[in-house]
Design an enzyme around this catalytic site. Structure first.
Site, PDB file in Angstrom:
ATOM      1  N   CYS A   2       0.822  -1.204   0.000  1.00 41.16           N
ATOM      2  CA  CYS A   2       0.000   0.000   0.000  1.00 41.16           C
ATOM      3  C   CYS A   2       0.862   1.262   0.000  1.00 41.16           C
ATOM      4  CB  CYS A   2      -0.955   0.071   1.183  1.00 41.16           C
ATOM      5  SG  CYS A   2      -2.083  -1.318   1.274  1.00 41.16           S
ATOM      6  N   ARG A  30       4.260  -0.011  -4.681  1.00 38.02           N
ATOM      7  CA  ARG A  30       4.017  -0.556  -3.344  1.00 38.02           C
ATOM      8  C   ARG A  30       2.780  -1.458  -3.284  1.00 38.02           C
ATOM      9  NH1 ARG A  30       7.019   2.393   0.541  1.00 38.02           N
ATOM     10  NH2 ARG A  30       5.758   1.401   2.136  1.00 38.02           N
ATOM     11  N   TRP A  78      -2.375  -2.986  -1.734  1.00 38.93           N
ATOM     12  CA  TRP A  78      -2.054  -4.416  -1.834  1.00 38.93           C
ATOM     13  C   TRP A  78      -2.994  -5.088  -0.852  1.00 38.93           C
ATOM     14  CZ3 TRP A  78      -0.341  -8.488   1.218  1.00 38.93           C
ATOM     15  CH2 TRP A  78       0.149  -9.610   0.525  1.00 38.93           C
ATOM     16  N   ASN A 105      -2.451   1.765   5.630  1.00 37.25           N
ATOM     17  CA  ASN A 105      -1.479   0.741   5.251  1.00 37.25           C
ATOM     18  C   ASN A 105      -1.215  -0.089   6.503  1.00 37.25           C
ATOM     19  OD1 ASN A 105       0.611  -0.751   4.112  1.00 37.25           O
ATOM     20  ND2 ASN A 105       2.145   0.817   4.595  1.00 37.25           N
ATOM     21  N   GLY A 106      -1.221  -1.417   6.360  1.00 33.22           N
ATOM     22  CA  GLY A 106      -0.935  -2.270   7.513  1.00 33.22           C
ATOM     23  C   GLY A 106      -2.109  -3.193   7.804  1.00 33.22           C
ATOM     24  N   GLU A 488      19.085 -16.629  -6.125  1.00 33.64           N
ATOM     25  CA  GLU A 488      18.588 -15.314  -6.542  1.00 33.64           C
ATOM     26  C   GLU A 488      18.183 -15.332  -8.020  1.00 33.64           C
ATOM     27  OE1 GLU A 488      17.459 -12.741  -5.431  1.00 33.64           O
ATOM     28  OE2 GLU A 488      17.876 -11.064  -6.759  1.00 33.64           O
ATOM     29  N   LYS A 492      14.396 -14.377  -9.283  1.00 38.52           N
ATOM     30  CA  LYS A 492      14.084 -13.350 -10.286  1.00 38.52           C
ATOM     31  C   LYS A 492      13.129 -13.901 -11.334  1.00 38.52           C
ATOM     32  CE  LYS A 492      14.957 -10.378  -8.740  1.00 38.52           C
ATOM     33  NZ  LYS A 492      15.466 -10.304  -7.439  1.00 38.52           N
ATOM     34  N   GLU A 495       9.544 -14.553  -9.911  1.00 40.25           N
ATOM     35  CA  GLU A 495       8.695 -13.419  -9.532  1.00 40.25           C
ATOM     36  C   GLU A 495       8.273 -12.558 -10.698  1.00 40.25           C
ATOM     37  OE1 GLU A 495      10.221 -10.608  -6.680  1.00 40.25           O
ATOM     38  OE2 GLU A 495      12.197 -10.636  -7.540  1.00 40.25           O
ATOM     39  N   HIS A 511      22.314 -35.556  -4.525  1.00 40.18           N
ATOM     40  CA  HIS A 511      21.504 -35.951  -3.365  1.00 40.18           C
ATOM     41  C   HIS A 511      20.013 -35.795  -3.659  1.00 40.18           C
ATOM     42  CE1 HIS A 511      25.148 -36.329  -1.014  1.00 40.18           C
ATOM     43  NE2 HIS A 511      25.532 -35.190  -1.560  1.00 40.18           N
ATOM     44  N   LYS A 614       6.254  -4.019  -3.599  1.00 38.79           N
ATOM     45  CA  LYS A 614       7.665  -3.729  -3.372  1.00 38.79           C
ATOM     46  C   LYS A 614       8.045  -3.843  -1.903  1.00 38.79           C
ATOM     47  CE  LYS A 614      11.761  -2.293  -4.535  1.00 38.79           C
ATOM     48  NZ  LYS A 614      12.618  -3.338  -5.126  1.00 38.79           N
TER      49      LYS A 614
HETATM   50  O1  M6R Z   1      12.938  -4.225   1.273  1.00 38.13           O
HETATM   51  P1  M6R Z   1      13.555  -5.534   1.650  1.00 38.13           P
HETATM   52  O2  M6R Z   1      14.945  -5.676   1.137  1.00 38.13           O
HETATM   53  O3  M6R Z   1      13.464  -5.834   3.106  1.00 38.13           O
HETATM   54  O4  M6R Z   1      12.661  -6.619   0.905  1.00 38.13           O
HETATM   55  C1  M6R Z   1      12.870  -7.980   1.104  1.00 38.13           C
HETATM   56  C2  M6R Z   1      12.131  -8.804   0.075  1.00 38.13           C
HETATM   57  O5  M6R Z   1      10.755  -8.610   0.175  1.00 38.13           O
HETATM   58  C3  M6R Z   1      12.583  -8.464  -1.345  1.00 38.13           C
HETATM   59  O6  M6R Z   1      13.953  -8.619  -1.507  1.00 38.13           O
HETATM   60  C4  M6R Z   1      11.839  -9.351  -2.361  1.00 38.13           C
HETATM   61  O7  M6R Z   1      12.247 -10.679  -2.229  1.00 38.13           O
HETATM   62  C5  M6R Z   1      12.074  -8.832  -3.787  1.00 38.13           C
HETATM   63  N1  M6R Z   1      10.829  -8.714  -4.482  1.00 38.13           N
HETATM   64  C6  M6R Z   1      12.940  -9.709  -4.589  1.00 38.13           C
HETATM   65  O8  M6R Z   1      13.161  -9.228  -5.862  1.00 38.13           O
END
Ligand code: M6R
Length: 619
Positions: A2, A30, A78, A105-106, A488, A492, A495, A511, A614
């Protein structure tokens, strides 16, 4: 999660609703399940809201224009409580006459019992959200007090959970009142106008002067004043600061997506994070760290806590920090750390990594570490955010604003900052690690140019990505610091391209995961530098042969001059030679480009992938 914007000011440079819509556009990363805006219209409140992205709200406002006004609040959502519908979109009206509008927000954890009580008094609800409870509580308190700030204060006393709330009331033109607990809210200080936002991007087009608010505070803005009180009513002061980036940094600048821009920005993210950290003798100085050298010398254990991409940065850092400092270092997902019984004491250094500085899981873990008496350091990219404020010290990364939901430049900046902290500890504590500090710093300073080189070689990676647009599954293998890069790379792809992807430690292959290999299965392999100790390079080359023998299509990321991989690779993606511990800063780049290009080829919204936001400000 949000985005929240509030504005009070003159109408001559566009109305409050224009300012708020501009802020929402900058905060849309956000959350983008729905968006809405409330403004004052004579002695009533006008609300426009629509499910879906901001573009739907724009269409609604074009169809039903808002009146020129001085006061507005806006929200991009969100969804948590209640689906992403028009009704559940914020703002929500409060009171029997609906003359109050509120955004949130929250999560209000006790909303159910509050709602039952309100329903018993005859209040009817028009949404399934927890937010509407707050709107009715503030409205009811306003009926008693006739003052929006006091009404907010009375209402928050009943709320449990995490929240940022903004409210306007038809009786009080030129006033927006905000409250925050465990959820972000910053003030923008203008001339004859003031702003509120979930982060500074909300008002960066208008002012770079900002003010941090503390926990459990209420802020009241008018065009010419900003006043802050605690939830207990005592006057408080915000901390003013200057934002060191401008509106252009939060725009695409000719790139097709923010993610593409941020990938290209990585040489600067690393370079700027290194800037000004050494003295004339080449000794590291981390002046921002407000922990005494003596306490740092006594540290016996390091725990890195983070989520998602930030946790993978922590996993990379562990290899280097242990190597340089000889202090045992664990990496743990923040939400797991928080709810077990970790062995942590005053000599434990807990390092949190967070781009946003607002991730609720990480924030809760930091608070837990504080309660256990640990020393807490935040490595963070967002000035004025909550996690640094809750920590003993902060080391800021200087990646600039990261807008795309998929983190890229923040990741390399976090690794860089962790390395600075590890080297600093090594320097303080003496020993073998201290002797390496100057050489590693020289090597780190070479990294931005090497990332440029990698970026200049991405044509073939883009071709491969476009060719693979219909692929259903991709595996990633890495070893040593390449293991978190495999994780990672897979994240990527998941997501933003919605492709099943998994990262494995190459040593784990036999394994179990090797059973997944079938003819044509694409596998990225991050090959360690040939200089990596213990012959790991040769072991990973053997792994490539093993999967190729079973039909895998091998996409191999290898250093310049590493010819051992050539006979077994369907594609070789080259990165410049570099010391093994620094290699992740290069090897991640092709994987980011691959995911971004593939998602674009599928026609997906690279910057705003489905179901995500985000900044994850709820647990
Ligand atoms: O703002 P932050 O670094 O704490 O966020 C952590 C994760 O939510 C963030 O890295 C998330 O995994 C990303 N969308 C990855 O690309």
């Amino acid at each position: 999660m949000c985005g929240i914007v509030g504005y009070v000011g003159p109408t001559q440079n566009g109305t409050a609703s224009d300012v708020v819509m501009e802020g929402l556009a900058r905060l849309e990363y956000r959350g983008y399940d729905s968006a809405g805006i409330a403004t004052l219209d004579g002695d009533t409140v006008a609300i426009r809201k629509r499910s879906g992205k901001l573009i739907n709200l724009r269409a609604e406002i074009d169809a039903h224009p808002l009146p020129p006004t001085t006061t507005a609040i806006g929200h991009t959502r969100w969804a948590t409580h209640g689906g992403p519908t028009d009704n559940n979109a914020h703002p929500h009206r409060g009171g029997f006459d609906g003359r109050l509008a509120l955004i949130h927000n929250g999560i209000i954890e006790n909303f159910h019992s509050l709602k039952t009580r309100l329903v018993d008094t005859g209040v009817s609800f028009s949404s399934e959200t927890d937010t509407e409870v707050a709107a009715h509580l503030v409205a009811a308190a306003y009926e008693r007090t006739g003052d929006l700030t006091e009404a907010m204060r009375a209402a928050v006393a009943h709320l449990e959970g995490a929240f940022t709330l903004l409210a306007i009331h038809a009786d009080q033109p030129g006033v927006v009142v905000g409250a925050r607990r465990n959820s972000p809210l910053v003030v923008g200080l203008g001339e004859g106008a003031n702003y509120l936002g979930s982060d500074v991007a909300a008002f960066i087009g208008h002012t770079r002067e900002a003010m941090e608010l503390g926990q459990d505070q209420i802020v009241t803005i008018t065009p010419t004043s900003v006043s802050v009180i605690g939830f207990d009513g005592t006057p408080a002061e915000g901390k003013a600061y200057h934002v060191d980036w401008d509106a252009a940094a939060a725009e695409k600048g000719g790139f097709p997506s923010f993610m593409e821009k941020e990938i290209q920005d990585q040489p600067h993210a690393v370079g700027d994070t290194l800037l000004g950290r050494t003295d004339a003798q080449g000794r590291l100085m981390l002046d921002e760290l407000r922990i005494s050298e003596e306490s740092l010398r006594e540290v016996t254990k390091i725990v890195i806590i983070a989520c998602g991409t930030s946790s993978y940065a922590g996993m990379v850092a562990k290899y280097a920090i242990e190597h340089w400092t000889r202090i045992p270092c664990e990496v743990e997902l923040a939400h797991e750390f928080r709810y077990r019984d970790p062995v942590v004491d005053q000599r434990t250094l807990v390092i949190s990594l967070s781009q946003s500085g607002e991730t609720m899981d990480t924030l809760m873990a930091v608070k837990h570490a504080n309660e256990l008496g640990a020393l807490t350091v935040a490595i963070c990219n967002t000035h004025g955010s909550t996690i640094p404020r809750e920590s003993d010290a902060v080391l800021y990364t200087h990646a600039g604003p990261e807008i795309a939901v998929a983190s890229t430049k923040a990741f390399v900046a976090q690794i860089t900052a962790c390395y600075l902290l590890g080297l600093y500890l090594a320097q303080l504590r003496g020993g073998a690690g201290a002797g390496q500090v100057q050489q590693v710093m020289r090597d780190l300073h070479d990294i931005p140019a090497k990332i440029e080189t990698v970026l200049g070689r991405m044509d073939r990676v883009r071709e491969i990505a476009r060719f693979m647009a219909d692929t259903r599954s991709v595996l990633f293998l890495g070893r040593h610091v390449g293991f978190p890069i495999a994780l990672e790379g897979a994240l990527k792809l998941k997501e933003i391209a919605y492709i099943h992807a998994e990262g494995f430690a190459a040593g784990e292959l036999k394994h179990g995961p090797i059973a997944l290999i079938e003819p044509g299965q694409p596998v990225f392999v991050i090959v360690p530098s040939p200089q990596t100790p213990h012959d790991l390079h040769a072991k990973v080359v053997s792994n490539i042969q093993e999967i190729r023998a079973r039909g895998a299509r091998t996409l191999v990321i290898a250093h310049d001059g590493d010819d051992d991989v050539v006979p077994f690779a369907d594609e070789v993606i080259r990165v410049p030679e570099c010391p093994p511990l620094l290699a992740p800063l290069l090897t991640i780049v092709p994987l980011q480009v691959f995911a971004c290009e593939l998602a674009s080829a599928k026609g997906l919204d690279v910057d705003q992938p489905r179901n995500l936001a985000k900044s994850v400000t709820v647990e």
